[in-house]
Motif scaffolding. Structure first.
Motif, PDB file in Angstrom:
ATOM      1  N   MET A  30      76.770  37.460  42.235  1.00 24.80           N
ATOM      2  CA  MET A  30      75.370  37.155  41.926  1.00 24.80           C
ATOM      3  C   MET A  30      74.681  36.483  43.117  1.00 24.80           C
ATOM      4  O   MET A  30      75.339  36.027  44.047  1.00 24.80           O
ATOM      5  N   PRO A  31      73.348  36.400  43.109  1.00 26.21           N
ATOM      6  CA  PRO A  31      72.629  35.691  44.172  1.00 26.21           C
ATOM      7  C   PRO A  31      73.087  34.239  44.280  1.00 26.21           C
ATOM      8  O   PRO A  31      73.664  33.681  43.340  1.00 26.21           O
ATOM      9  N   ASP A  32      72.799  33.610  45.423  1.00 25.89           N
ATOM     10  CA  ASP A  32      73.328  32.267  45.708  1.00 25.89           C
ATOM     11  C   ASP A  32      72.998  31.243  44.629  1.00 25.89           C
ATOM     12  O   ASP A  32      73.852  30.440  44.255  1.00 25.89           O
ATOM     13  N   ASP A  33      71.760  31.237  44.143  1.00 29.07           N
ATOM     14  CA  ASP A  33      71.395  30.243  43.134  1.00 29.07           C
ATOM     15  C   ASP A  33      72.153  30.482  41.832  1.00 29.07           C
ATOM     16  O   ASP A  33      72.661  29.542  41.205  1.00 29.07           O
ATOM     17  N   LYS A  34      72.279  31.736  41.429  1.00 30.18           N
ATOM     18  CA  LYS A  34      72.986  32.051  40.186  1.00 30.18           C
ATOM     19  C   LYS A  34      74.485  31.810  40.319  1.00 30.18           C
ATOM     20  O   LYS A  34      75.159  31.431  39.350  1.00 30.18           O
ATOM     21  N   ASN A  35      75.025  32.025  41.496  1.00 35.55           N
ATOM     22  CA  ASN A  35      76.433  31.717  41.758  1.00 35.55           C
ATOM     23  C   ASN A  35      76.678  30.225  41.507  1.00 35.55           C
ATOM     24  O   ASN A  35      77.578  29.839  40.755  1.00 35.55           O
TER      25      ASN A  35
ATOM     26  N   GLU B 125      83.801  30.647  45.391  1.00 34.78           N
ATOM     27  CA  GLU B 125      83.675  31.775  46.326  1.00 34.78           C
ATOM     28  C   GLU B 125      82.215  32.022  46.669  1.00 34.78           C
ATOM     29  O   GLU B 125      81.338  31.981  45.810  1.00 34.78           O
ATOM     30  N   VAL B 126      81.986  32.304  47.946  1.00 37.72           N
ATOM     31  CA  VAL B 126      80.651  32.672  48.404  1.00 37.72           C
ATOM     32  C   VAL B 126      80.775  33.984  49.158  1.00 37.72           C
ATOM     33  O   VAL B 126      81.529  34.082  50.118  1.00 37.72           O
ATOM     34  N   GLY B 127      80.098  35.015  48.693  1.00 45.91           N
ATOM     35  CA  GLY B 127      80.176  36.315  49.345  1.00 45.91           C
ATOM     36  C   GLY B 127      81.341  37.126  48.830  1.00 45.91           C
ATOM     37  O   GLY B 127      82.485  36.698  48.887  1.00 45.91           O
ATOM     38  N   GLU B 128      81.066  38.304  48.305  1.00 45.41           N
ATOM     39  CA  GLU B 128      82.140  39.175  47.849  1.00 45.41           C
ATOM     40  C   GLU B 128      82.976  39.642  49.037  1.00 45.41           C
ATOM     41  O   GLU B 128      82.487  39.779  50.151  1.00 45.41           O
ATOM     42  N   ILE B 129      84.251  39.913  48.765  1.00 45.28           N
ATOM     43  CA  ILE B 129      85.169  40.343  49.812  1.00 45.28           C
ATOM     44  C   ILE B 129      84.979  41.844  50.002  1.00 45.28           C
ATOM     45  O   ILE B 129      85.512  42.655  49.253  1.00 45.28           O
ATOM     46  N   LYS B 130      84.197  42.234  51.005  1.00 46.34           N
ATOM     47  CA  LYS B 130      83.857  43.648  51.162  1.00 46.34           C
ATOM     48  C   LYS B 130      83.846  44.098  52.622  1.00 46.34           C
ATOM     49  O   LYS B 130      83.060  44.959  53.025  1.00 46.34           O
ATOM     50  N   GLY B 131      84.727  43.499  53.453  1.00 45.66           N
ATOM     51  CA  GLY B 131      84.834  43.971  54.832  1.00 45.66           C
ATOM     52  C   GLY B 131      83.715  43.472  55.713  1.00 45.66           C
ATOM     53  O   GLY B 131      83.189  42.380  55.524  1.00 45.66           O
ATOM     54  N   LYS B 132      83.336  44.289  56.690  1.00 43.52           N
ATOM     55  CA  LYS B 132      82.403  43.837  57.731  1.00 43.52           C
ATOM     56  C   LYS B 132      80.965  43.728  57.239  1.00 43.52           C
ATOM     57  O   LYS B 132      80.106  43.187  57.935  1.00 43.52           O
ATOM     58  N   GLU B 133      80.670  44.231  56.038  1.00 39.20           N
ATOM     59  CA  GLU B 133      79.319  44.128  55.492  1.00 39.20           C
ATOM     60  C   GLU B 133      79.200  42.896  54.612  1.00 39.20           C
ATOM     61  O   GLU B 133      80.130  42.518  53.920  1.00 39.20           O
ATOM     62  N   GLY B 134      78.024  42.270  54.644  1.00 39.57           N
ATOM     63  CA  GLY B 134      77.781  41.118  53.780  1.00 39.57           C
ATOM     64  C   GLY B 134      78.599  39.906  54.148  1.00 39.57           C
ATOM     65  O   GLY B 134      79.017  39.141  53.273  1.00 39.57           O
ATOM     66  N   LEU B 135      78.835  39.694  55.442  1.00 38.83           N
ATOM     67  CA  LEU B 135      79.629  38.546  55.872  1.00 38.83           C
ATOM     68  C   LEU B 135      78.982  37.231  55.437  1.00 38.83           C
ATOM     69  O   LEU B 135      77.760  37.086  55.475  1.00 38.83           O
ATOM     70  N   SER B 136      79.802  36.275  55.031  1.00 30.58           N
ATOM     71  CA  SER B 136      79.304  34.964  54.615  1.00 30.58           C
ATOM     72  C   SER B 136      78.723  34.217  55.813  1.00 30.58           C
ATOM     73  O   SER B 136      79.114  34.441  56.958  1.00 30.58           O
TER      74      SER B 136
END
Length: 423
Positions: free
Chosen positions: A149-154, A174-185
């Motif tokens: 979810m978005p940061d506030d909802k997380n 956890e912050v940021g889903e584990i999805k490789g090189k995209e969406g890095l925390s």
């Protein structure tokens, strides 16, 4: 009375003592695992995902051999209400306890509910009932993962659900889903989550990041972004939170050694590698199953499951349209067939896992001889709860629900592609 026996008396949480009153298994809060790693310094505990019974046995035997603490875990997708494994949130502690007593395992073990995923408001309401049942069943640690979810909802979901987790239990966020090189925390996202929790007297043992890894089979070579991880951990230093490394399978020993040496990581999840190794598939140093020229897994003769059972498993996979990473979905339909193999076959599955885990604990993660450190800490504390590592330094008046939403609106981040990144 030995130190181990004293630790049995004082170190087991009340849910474990109630479930297993006559047990000689030292099942402890995840907090003690984290503390043992911090006390040793530049050491990381393996969190072995017990996708089948032989994986759990092998991991526990390896930890005993290495004189190391260990975490045995299962994720919501693997062992929740809609599981693809026969090992689940509600039977994993019983399996660990039984194996420890059978094999005379005398090292501290935590049982972790990994990736307890929250994706919407409906999940939050269901979790208020389900999380207590996990601890009723013997869990001693949990990862509440609302990173989808978005940061506030997380943050808000974590605040709403933390009261349902016992104060003594290990806790991972956890912050940021584990999805490789995209969406890095980013540092900003991680600080937002940890500061907001801190303001409400919630002090996680671990934070998991998207630092470049993926769950399952990692073939890209992208792997862990060590410098990004180090930067985020340093930014969080005053909050005294350790790192949890997800997506460990698929990263070379050298890269994992860098994470051990350069960051505040104390927990590393290993899942897919252990499943593949137990089955008898050929793997590389990364724990990645190797493929032949036709793109199929390579079964090592006289290793893991019988050739007959492997043929049945691959036929089932083909019939169901399961490709490579989705071979994990063979776990549930084949668990009883794995257990029904001859003893020597089951034992070679266990030994294969044991040897891989032992090497990681001793030669990669620097976890050897952390069991006495954890036991010493338990005896010094004199309790099953060592208490929080941190204290509140954020002003709760600045972290009301309204201000959380307002703060989150200013965070610039890229969450990456949509998809299923649960485990």
């Amino acid at each position: 009375m030995t130190d181990f026996e004293k630790a049995i008396e004082t170190g087991r949480p009340p849910n474990v003592a109630k479930l297993f009153p006559n047990s000689k298994a030292l099942i402890v809060s995840g907090k003690y695992i984290d503390l043992a790693m911090l006390r040793k310094g530049n050491a990381v505990s393996m969190a072995a995902n017990g996708r089948n019974h032989m994986v759990i046995r092998g991991a526990l035997k390896a930890a005993q051999r290495a004189n190391s603490v260990i975490i045995i875990e299962i994720a919501k997708s693997e062992g929740g209400a809609n599981a693809y494994c026969a090992v689940n949130y509600w039977n994993i502690a019983r399996q660990v306890d039984a194996i420890c007593n059978e094999l005379n395992i005398t090292i501290p073990v935590a049982i972790h509910a990994d990736h307890y995923g929250i994706k919407n408001e409906t999940d939050i309401e269901a979790a208020k009932t389900e999380i207590p049942t996990l601890f009723d069943a013997g869990m001693t640690s949990i990862a509440i993962d609302a990173s989808h979810m978005p940061d506030d909802k997380n943050l808000l979901a974590s605040l709403e659900l933390c009261p349902f987790v016992p104060k003594w239990a290990g806790y991972e966020t956890e912050v940021g889903e584990i999805k490789g090189k995209e969406g890095l925390s980013t540092v900003e996202e991680a600080l937002f989550l940890i500061q907001g929790l801190n303001a409400h007297n919630i002090f996680p043992n671990w934070i998991a990041l998207n630092n470049g890894t993926t769950h399952g089979i990692e073939a890209s070579g992208q792997g862990i972004q060590v410098e990004l991880t180090k930067e985020i951990h340093e930014a969080l230093a005053k909050y005294n939170v350790s790192g949890a490394q997800h997506g460990t399978s698929g990263n070379s020993s050298d890269r994992l050694k860098e994470i051990v040496a350069k960051t505040r990581t104390t927990k590393a999840n290993v899942a897919t590698a252990l499943q593949m190794i137990s089955w008898g598939l050929e793997v590389n140093d990364y724990g990645n199953a190797q493929l032949n020229k036709d793109g199929n897994f390579i079964k090592v003769k006289d290793a893991g499951v019988t050739e007959t059972l492997w043929a049945e498993m691959t036929a089932h996979a083909k019939e169901k349209g399961l490709k490579r990473g989705n071979y994990k979905k063979l776990s549930l339909p084949f668990e009883n067939k794995l257990l029904g193999q001859p003893k020597e076959i089951r034992e070679r599955m266990v030994t294969r896992v044991e040897d891989f885990v032992y090497n990681m604990l001793v030669n990669v993660l620097n976890a050897q001889d952390t069991a006495p450190i954890a036991i010493e800490t338990i005896l010094k504390t004199g309790s099953y709860d060592p208490g929080p590592k941190a204290e509140r330094i954020e002003n709760p008046d600045e972290w009301t629900p309204e201000k959380i939403v307002e703060r989150a609106a200013s965070i610039v981040s890229d969450k990456g592609a949509e998809g299923d990144f649960d485990d």
